[in-house]
Design a protein around this motif. Structure first.
Motif, PDB file in Angstrom:
ATOM      1  N   GLY A 117      -5.788   0.328  -8.016  1.00 22.81           N
ATOM      2  CA  GLY A 117      -6.418  -0.241  -6.834  1.00 22.81           C
ATOM      3  C   GLY A 117      -7.387   0.709  -6.167  1.00 22.81           C
ATOM      4  O   GLY A 117      -7.883   1.651  -6.774  1.00 22.81           O
ATOM      5  N   ILE A 118      -7.610   0.428  -4.901  1.00 22.13           N
ATOM      6  CA  ILE A 118      -8.588   1.200  -4.144  1.00 22.13           C
ATOM      7  C   ILE A 118      -7.917   2.443  -3.600  1.00 22.13           C
ATOM      8  O   ILE A 118      -6.806   2.381  -3.074  1.00 22.13           O
ATOM      9  N   ARG A 119      -8.586   3.569  -3.755  1.00 21.44           N
ATOM     10  CA  ARG A 119      -8.059   4.801  -3.174  1.00 21.44           C
ATOM     11  C   ARG A 119      -9.007   5.291  -2.110  1.00 21.44           C
ATOM     12  O   ARG A 119     -10.204   5.435  -2.356  1.00 21.44           O
ATOM     13  N   LEU A 120      -8.475   5.554  -0.946  1.00 24.47           N
ATOM     14  CA  LEU A 120      -9.286   6.042   0.159  1.00 24.47           C
ATOM     15  C   LEU A 120      -8.726   7.382   0.604  1.00 24.47           C
ATOM     16  O   LEU A 120      -7.513   7.559   0.678  1.00 24.47           O
ATOM     17  N   ARG A 121      -9.626   8.313   0.899  1.00 28.76           N
ATOM     18  CA  ARG A 121      -9.186   9.602   1.440  1.00 28.76           C
ATOM     19  C   ARG A 121     -10.040   9.912   2.641  1.00 28.76           C
ATOM     20  O   ARG A 121     -11.251   9.748   2.600  1.00 28.76           O
ATOM     21  N   HIS A 122      -9.403  10.348   3.696  1.00 28.31           N
ATOM     22  CA  HIS A 122     -10.180  10.706   4.874  1.00 28.31           C
ATOM     23  C   HIS A 122      -9.342  11.529   5.825  1.00 28.31           C
ATOM     24  O   HIS A 122      -8.123  11.612   5.679  1.00 28.31           O
ATOM     25  N   GLY A 123     -10.018  12.129   6.791  1.00 26.16           N
ATOM     26  CA  GLY A 123      -9.313  12.893   7.813  1.00 26.16           C
ATOM     27  C   GLY A 123      -9.821  14.304   7.929  1.00 26.16           C
ATOM     28  O   GLY A 123     -10.167  14.940   6.926  1.00 26.16           O
ATOM     29  N   GLU A 171     -12.188   9.573  10.359  1.00 27.45           N
ATOM     30  CA  GLU A 171     -13.045   9.072   9.297  1.00 27.45           C
ATOM     31  C   GLU A 171     -13.874  10.171   8.651  1.00 27.45           C
ATOM     32  O   GLU A 171     -14.773   9.916   7.866  1.00 27.45           O
ATOM     33  N   PHE A 172     -13.549  11.414   8.993  1.00 24.03           N
ATOM     34  CA  PHE A 172     -14.282  12.540   8.444  1.00 24.03           C
ATOM     35  C   PHE A 172     -13.999  12.662   6.945  1.00 24.03           C
ATOM     36  O   PHE A 172     -12.878  12.498   6.493  1.00 24.03           O
ATOM     37  N   GLY A 173     -15.034  12.955   6.196  1.00 26.10           N
ATOM     38  CA  GLY A 173     -14.851  13.171   4.755  1.00 26.10           C
ATOM     39  C   GLY A 173     -14.346  11.944   4.036  1.00 26.10           C
ATOM     40  O   GLY A 173     -13.519  12.047   3.137  1.00 26.10           O
ATOM     41  N   PHE A 174     -14.809  10.784   4.437  1.00 20.61           N
ATOM     42  CA  PHE A 174     -14.307   9.532   3.869  1.00 20.61           C
ATOM     43  C   PHE A 174     -14.787   9.368   2.434  1.00 20.61           C
ATOM     44  O   PHE A 174     -15.977   9.418   2.153  1.00 20.61           O
ATOM     45  N   ARG A 175     -13.837   9.167   1.545  1.00 17.70           N
ATOM     46  CA  ARG A 175     -14.182   8.943   0.142  1.00 17.70           C
ATOM     47  C   ARG A 175     -13.413   7.736  -0.373  1.00 17.70           C
ATOM     48  O   ARG A 175     -12.237   7.578  -0.079  1.00 17.70           O
ATOM     49  N   ALA A 176     -14.082   6.917  -1.134  1.00 17.38           N
ATOM     50  CA  ALA A 176     -13.421   5.766  -1.734  1.00 17.38           C
ATOM     51  C   ALA A 176     -13.544   5.873  -3.244  1.00 17.38           C
ATOM     52  O   ALA A 176     -14.589   6.249  -3.767  1.00 17.38           O
ATOM     53  N   ALA A 177     -12.460   5.574  -3.925  1.00 18.42           N
ATOM     54  CA  ALA A 177     -12.473   5.625  -5.385  1.00 18.42           C
ATOM     55  C   ALA A 177     -11.768   4.399  -5.916  1.00 18.42           C
ATOM     56  O   ALA A 177     -11.014   3.741  -5.198  1.00 18.42           O
ATOM     57  N   LEU A 178     -12.037   4.116  -7.159  1.00 19.72           N
ATOM     58  CA  LEU A 178     -11.436   2.962  -7.793  1.00 19.72           C
ATOM     59  C   LEU A 178     -10.561   3.431  -8.941  1.00 19.72           C
ATOM     60  O   LEU A 178     -10.968   4.295  -9.715  1.00 19.72           O
ATOM     61  N   SER A 179      -9.363   2.905  -9.010  1.00 19.67           N
ATOM     62  CA  SER A 179      -8.482   3.252 -10.119  1.00 19.67           C
ATOM     63  C   SER A 179      -7.769   1.974 -10.534  1.00 19.67           C
ATOM     64  O   SER A 179      -7.811   0.981  -9.811  1.00 19.67           O
ATOM     65  N   THR A 217      -4.066   4.262  14.396  1.00 15.78           N
ATOM     66  CA  THR A 217      -4.083   3.722  13.047  1.00 15.78           C
ATOM     67  C   THR A 217      -5.402   3.018  12.764  1.00 15.78           C
ATOM     68  O   THR A 217      -5.543   2.364  11.755  1.00 15.78           O
ATOM     69  N   GLU A 218      -6.351   3.151  13.680  1.00 13.40           N
ATOM     70  CA  GLU A 218      -7.629   2.484  13.522  1.00 13.40           C
ATOM     71  C   GLU A 218      -8.263   2.794  12.162  1.00 13.40           C
ATOM     72  O   GLU A 218      -8.741   1.907  11.481  1.00 13.40           O
ATOM     73  N   SER A 219      -8.210   4.082  11.766  1.00 14.98           N
ATOM     74  CA  SER A 219      -8.903   4.454  10.537  1.00 14.98           C
ATOM     75  C   SER A 219      -8.171   3.976   9.292  1.00 14.98           C
ATOM     76  O   SER A 219      -8.704   4.031   8.198  1.00 14.98           O
ATOM     77  N   GLN A 220      -6.927   3.487   9.484  1.00 14.74           N
ATOM     78  CA  GLN A 220      -6.162   3.041   8.329  1.00 14.74           C
ATOM     79  C   GLN A 220      -6.735   1.758   7.732  1.00 14.74           C
ATOM     80  O   GLN A 220      -6.602   1.508   6.549  1.00 14.74           O
ATOM     81  N   ASN A 221      -7.336   0.959   8.570  1.00 12.59           N
ATOM     82  CA  ASN A 221      -7.822  -0.334   8.119  1.00 12.59           C
ATOM     83  C   ASN A 221      -9.302  -0.317   7.769  1.00 12.59           C
ATOM     84  O   ASN A 221      -9.909  -1.369   7.645  1.00 12.59           O
ATOM     85  N   ALA A 231       0.849  -1.191   0.000  1.00  8.76           N
ATOM     86  CA  ALA A 231       0.000   0.000   0.000  1.00  8.76           C
ATOM     87  C   ALA A 231       0.881   1.237   0.000  1.00  8.76           C
ATOM     88  O   ALA A 231       2.028   1.204   0.447  1.00  8.76           O
ATOM     89  N   VAL A 232       0.355   2.309  -0.536  1.00 12.29           N
ATOM     90  CA  VAL A 232       1.052   3.595  -0.514  1.00 12.29           C
ATOM     91  C   VAL A 232       0.121   4.622   0.096  1.00 12.29           C
ATOM     92  O   VAL A 232      -1.010   4.794  -0.365  1.00 12.29           O
ATOM     93  N   ASP A 233       0.563   5.283   1.134  1.00 16.57           N
ATOM     94  CA  ASP A 233      -0.254   6.299   1.793  1.00 16.57           C
ATOM     95  C   ASP A 233       0.418   7.655   1.660  1.00 16.57           C
ATOM     96  O   ASP A 233       1.636   7.753   1.745  1.00 16.57           O
ATOM     97  N   ILE A 234      -0.403   8.670   1.473  1.00 19.55           N
ATOM     98  CA  ILE A 234       0.111  10.030   1.593  1.00 19.55           C
ATOM     99  C   ILE A 234      -0.547  10.635   2.813  1.00 19.55           C
ATOM    100  O   ILE A 234      -1.760  10.749   2.886  1.00 19.55           O
ATOM    101  N   ARG A 235       0.273  10.988   3.779  1.00 21.90           N
ATOM    102  CA  ARG A 235      -0.247  11.464   5.059  1.00 21.90           C
ATOM    103  C   ARG A 235       0.074  12.941   5.186  1.00 21.90           C
ATOM    104  O   ARG A 235       1.180  13.377   4.866  1.00 21.90           O
TER     105      ARG A 235
END
Lengths: 579, 170
Positions: free
Chosen positions: A333-339, A322-330, A385-389, A131-135
């Motif tokens: 793979g799966i892209r998730l954005r939140h925070g 989990e604020f502003g949680f968005r999931a996208a497909l590319s 890291t709860e929201s990471q999973n 996985a690759v995260d941008i924090r």
């Protein structure tokens, strides 16, 4: 801040501000110069606060009003000197640490070196990329900086954190890494791409390509999308129109993406109102207030404070994470954005999800909301890291099924919806699930009807829980090891517990009190299924197969787009080329 | 322990897969476990006995409880060791253990990340070693204690070779 101008990270080496001594042919790049400040600001604040506190103490120790102004002013000098010295020391060390930290990317791996006294060089293989995260922590976000984290399944602490970089550089680097990890090799040209140019091209690359594809592919609201494969075609069509087909890649575009769902803030708040944690905290508060009112002892307030703060902190973290949680497909793979304060943009390439769980607490039953969590190797579990999973913090059943579809586009069964419904809420012992025998009610009087499993061509489904309903899915090729266990009471009733071992994470696939014979057979069959599924699993470099398909099609004189619909590449789940 | 036919409703069914012969571990493991158990018990027992003789007979409790636990362990350990078994199949390794709480773990060779071989000073003197298999899942509890060193080495090499041949990503 500093005279050194940050290099366009991820771009070909410019040589201007590159590395001091390029080892081999690696092009070492440095982080953004303000990195130490972003990382260390809290340390600096603490140090200042500590010194301030000490000073006050000393002042008090000097005591008495009469204790001479001269002494105090003398003290101030010392304090100022100490602060300056400390700051110089901290900044000196930070500057040194910054100078010693560098990263480099080649076709197979990411290299990171750091450390002043104890030098560390880390080398993360890209084909092992999980996985690759941008924090972006709050402060970094304000400054337009971001940290990129690569997870490579080596247990906790094995990830490579590259940061901080300028936001667009981090995104560039992510696109570059994903392209390399996918097997779409970026051609490294000698001419450096100007950073400004890259920044200009970058942001609209995704949306522009994205807009080209019709929105009808979005699986969105109805879970029917699970079955008919329409979204698959939509995404896949774009996938092949995107990167792999156009051959030479001077500039690695970020893979186009398509938003699948988002969680409105209202629903998130509402879901927290319906979570037991909130009620525990609220009841605790009421209890404390009542106790204080009755006993007039305000000491209770003080002693109860940590518990209340802890509960409140947990709730706030859930909300903020989990604020502003968005999931996208590319295609990547799966892209998730939140925070809310700290934002995180996650990319989980196809086939990297080890297990999925769908859970529903008792208070979520009314609106039929579900929470979807995943195990991804390398995502450490722990505080913060709860929201990471989380794949879906809260959503109606259809959305939860869509989230599941992101992971397992093809469940390998004829009527997935019926099977899933049964897995989510069913208690019928005569359905498609093999359930625990009636005699197990002695061991699990409440939920024994729910304990059961079902097997499809692609995954194992384990359901359990009556008060908190739970359905866990493990793709066959992600099975690590299996176990059956039996305690003395279970032995008397001839039942056994079946467990699938998955990588570290919030999902622990197990089903209790199955008939001993069933458990034994399941163990045997599952070992065999996992074996055959592994043998045919998609490649680690998820684009390689697709590129081959595109090549083949081009050779046949067909347009590259035709590669898509049937085999549905570009879908997460690592399930390419399996019917 | 009898080996009943695996039929539905038979509590032992999952632990007796058809056509699998489990190999047992060395009985020297009993000695090893008892010695390490005795070492941990000896200090409270001696201290308790001395205090009881010098001060008050109540101190016998301090000596008695650990001693009783040790006696119980001494009965259970040989059975536990006998219940330990492992089997190499073509594609996976089975590890079985437990008397009261039984478990059977199946570890596919292709999922093995690494193999540990360990032997402490006592183990070395007794001529046994411990082989542990690790997968990407931390929960995988596949430990085979009490193997003769030659067998441990053979198993390690064999597992590594098979793991390499069947290695699949994650």
């Amino acid at each position: 801040m500093s005279a050194a101008d940050p290099t366009p990270h991820g771009a070909p080496p410019t040589g201007a501000t590159g590395a001091d001594a390029p080892a081999g042919d690696l092009a070492w790049q440095r982080m953004h110069p303000v990195t130490p400040f972003v990382r260390g600001w809290s340390v600096i604040l603490v140090a200042i606060a500590f010194i301030g506190h000490q000073t006050l103490d000393q002042l008090e120790a000097v005591g008495g009003a009469a204790a001479a102004v001269s002494q105090v002013s003398g003290l101030w000098w010392k304090v100022a000197l100490a602060v300056v010295l400390l700051l110089a020391l901290v900044f000196g060390y930070a500057a040194l640490a910054w100078r010693m930290t560098a990263y480099a990317v080649d076709d197979d791996a990411v290299h990171l070196r750091k450390g002043v006294l104890f030098r560390q060089q880390r080398h993360a293989r890209l084909d092992r990329l999980q996985a690759v995260d941008i924090r972006q922590p709050l402060l970094a976000r304000l400054g337009g900086l971001a940290e990129l984290t690569l997870e490579v399944a080596g247990g906790s602490g094995s990830g490579v954190a590259i940061g901080f970089l300028r936001e667009q550089d981090a995104r560039r680097l992510r696109a570059d890494l994903l392209a390399r990890a996918a097997g779409v090799k970026a051609r490294r040209t000698g001419t450096p791409a100007p950073a400004a140019d890259a920044a200009a091209v970058r942001p609209d690359a995704g949306p522009a390509t994205g807009a080209a594809a019709p929105v009808d592919g979005v699986p969105a609201a109805d879970g029917v999308a699970l079955v008919d494969g329409v979204p698959a075609a939509g995404v896949a069509g774009r996938a092949s129109a995107g990167r792999p087909a156009d051959g030479g890649l001077d500039e690695v575009d970020e893979a186009p993406e398509e938003q699948v769902y988002e969680v409105p803030a209202g629903r998130l708040v509402h879901s927290l109102l319906r979570s037991p944690a909130l009620w525990v905290v609220a009841l605790g508060l009421v209890g404390v207030v009542v106790a204080v009112a009755l006993t007039r002892n305000f000491g209770i307030l003080v002693s109860a404070a940590p518990a209340v703060l802890g509960g409140g902190g947990y709730l706030f973290q859930r909300f903020a994470g989990e604020f502003g949680f968005r999931a996208a497909l590319s295609p990547d793979g799966i892209r998730l954005r939140h925070g809310l304060l700290e934002t995180r943009a996650q990319t989980i390439p196809p086939g990297r999800v080890q297990a999925v769980s769908l859970t529903q607490g008792p208070l979520w039953r009314g609106p039929d909301w579900w929470r979807v969590k995943v195990n991804v190797a390398g995502y450490a579990t722990g505080e913060n890291t709860e929201s990471q999973n989380v794949l879906l913090p809260v959503g109606p059943r259809a959305e939860a099924l869509t989230a599941l579809w992101l992971v397992l586009p093809d469940l390998g069964t004829e009527d997935p919806l019926r099977l899933l419904d049964e897995g989510l809420t069913g208690t019928d012992p005569h359905g498609q699930f093999t359930v625990a025998p009636r005699r197990s009610r002695w061991l699990d009087p409440v939920a024994w009807r729910r304990n059961g499993f079902a097997v499809t061509d692609r995954a194992l489904l384990l359901r359990s829980g009556r008060v908190v309903r739970r359905l866990v899915l493990v793709p066959h090729e992600r099975t690590q090891s299996l176990a059956v266990a039996q305690g003395p009471w279970q032995r008397r009733l001839a039942v056994a517990t079946f467990t699938v071992h998955s990588t570290a994470g919030p999902v622990a696939p197990a089903v209790a009190h199955l008939d001993a014979g069933d458990a034994g057979r399941l163990l045997e069959e599952q070992a065999r299924r996992a074996r055959t599924a592994r043998a045919t699993a998609g490649p680690e470099r998820w684009m390689e197969q697709r590129a081959q398909v595109a090549e083949a099609n081009r050779a046949d004189g067909e347009p590259a787009e035709a590669a898509a619909p049937g085999s549905a590449p570009g879908l997460p789940g690592g399930g390419e080329e399996r019917g | 322990m009898a080996t009943p036919q695996p039929t539905s409703g038979d509590p032992a069914a999952p632990f007796e897969p058809v056509g699998v012969d489990f190999r047992s571990v060395s009985p020297r493991l009993v000695t090893a476990r008892l010695v390490s158990g005795a070492v941990s018990v000896v200090v409270p027992v001696v201290v308790g006995a001395v205090l009881a003789l010098v001060f008050s007979p109540w101190w016998w409790i301090l000596a008695g409880v650990p001693a009783a636990i040790f006696a119980a362990t001494a009965v259970v350990v040989p059975r536990q060791v006998r219940a330990l078994g492992y089997a190499e199949r073509d594609d996976d390794l089975l590890v079985r253990k437990g008397v009261l709480f039984r478990s059977l773990v199946v570890v596919p060779y292709g999922r093995m990340q690494y193999v540990d071989v360990e032997a402490g000073p006592l183990d070395r003197r007794l001529g046994i070693a411990k082989v542990q298999l690790h997968t990407a899942a931390a929960a995988t509890d596949a430990v085979i204690p009490g193997l003769p060193p030659a067998e441990a080495e053979r198993l390690r090499d064999r597992l590594s070779a098979r793991g390499e041949a069947r290695l699949a990503g994650l």
